[in-house]
Design a protein around this motif. Structure first.
Motif, PDB file in Angstrom:
ATOM      1  N   GLU A  74       0.849  -1.193   0.000  1.00 28.96           N
ATOM      2  CA  GLU A  74       0.000   0.000   0.000  1.00 28.96           C
ATOM      3  C   GLU A  74       0.884   1.242   0.000  1.00 28.96           C
ATOM      4  O   GLU A  74       1.895   1.294   0.683  1.00 28.96           O
ATOM      5  CB  GLU A  74      -0.922  -0.003   1.216  1.00 28.96           C
ATOM      6  N   TYR A  75       0.470   2.225  -0.789  1.00 29.54           N
ATOM      7  CA  TYR A  75       1.229   3.468  -0.945  1.00 29.54           C
ATOM      8  C   TYR A  75       0.381   4.629  -0.445  1.00 29.54           C
ATOM      9  O   TYR A  75      -0.723   4.848  -0.952  1.00 29.54           O
ATOM     10  CB  TYR A  75       1.582   3.682  -2.418  1.00 29.54           C
ATOM     11  N   PRO A  76       0.854   5.386   0.527  1.00 31.24           N
ATOM     12  CA  PRO A  76       0.085   6.507   1.064  1.00 31.24           C
ATOM     13  C   PRO A  76       0.082   7.729   0.145  1.00 31.24           C
ATOM     14  O   PRO A  76       0.946   7.873  -0.720  1.00 31.24           O
ATOM     15  CB  PRO A  76       0.801   6.826   2.376  1.00 31.24           C
ATOM     16  N   THR A  77      -0.892   8.587   0.341  1.00 36.37           N
ATOM     17  CA  THR A  77      -0.975   9.862  -0.366  1.00 36.37           C
ATOM     18  C   THR A  77       0.369  10.580  -0.248  1.00 36.37           C
ATOM     19  O   THR A  77       0.951  10.635   0.833  1.00 36.37           O
ATOM     20  CB  THR A  77      -2.086  10.734   0.250  1.00 36.37           C
ATOM     21  N   GLY A  78       0.869  11.092  -1.377  1.00 38.70           N
ATOM     22  CA  GLY A  78       2.133  11.821  -1.385  1.00 38.70           C
ATOM     23  C   GLY A  78       3.339  10.986  -1.756  1.00 38.70           C
ATOM     24  O   GLY A  78       4.380  11.520  -2.106  1.00 38.70           O
ATOM     25  N   GLU A  79       3.205   9.660  -1.693  1.00 40.28           N
ATOM     26  CA  GLU A  79       4.325   8.802  -2.058  1.00 40.28           C
ATOM     27  C   GLU A  79       4.439   8.724  -3.584  1.00 40.28           C
ATOM     28  O   GLU A  79       3.459   8.901  -4.303  1.00 40.28           O
ATOM     29  CB  GLU A  79       4.143   7.394  -1.466  1.00 40.28           C
ATOM     30  N   THR A  80       5.624   8.425  -4.086  1.00 38.74           N
ATOM     31  CA  THR A  80       5.870   8.337  -5.525  1.00 38.74           C
ATOM     32  C   THR A  80       5.336   7.025  -6.089  1.00 38.74           C
ATOM     33  O   THR A  80       5.543   5.959  -5.505  1.00 38.74           O
ATOM     34  CB  THR A  80       7.381   8.442  -5.802  1.00 38.74           C
ATOM     35  N   VAL A  81       4.679   7.117  -7.240  1.00 35.48           N
ATOM     36  CA  VAL A  81       4.143   5.933  -7.929  1.00 35.48           C
ATOM     37  C   VAL A  81       5.318   5.090  -8.437  1.00 35.48           C
ATOM     38  O   VAL A  81       6.170   5.593  -9.171  1.00 35.48           O
ATOM     39  CB  VAL A  81       3.240   6.371  -9.113  1.00 35.48           C
TER      40      VAL A  81
END
Length: 54
Positions: free
Chosen positions: A7-14
């Motif tokens: 899971e990747y939080p808001t603001g993290e790089t794709v």
């Protein structure tokens, strides 16, 4: 080992171009190196997960 469940939080790089689904169930396509936005449904911070139809 696949990272498809990460899971990747808001603001993290794709990490990879492709479809991702947020915790609220919104499906969006992102390009590598973009930043994950806030949830398009709630407008708040969320977690994004790579979406696979399989």
């Amino acid at each position: 080992m696949s990272e498809s469940n990460r899971e990747y939080p808001t603001g993290e790089t794709v990490p990879e171009t492709g479809p991702y689904m947020c915790t609220e169930g919104a499906l969006e396509n992102f390009k590598k190196d973009e930043k994950f936005p806030e949830c398009p449904k709630s407008g708040g911070k969320t977690l994004w997960q790579e979406y696979n139809k399989e």
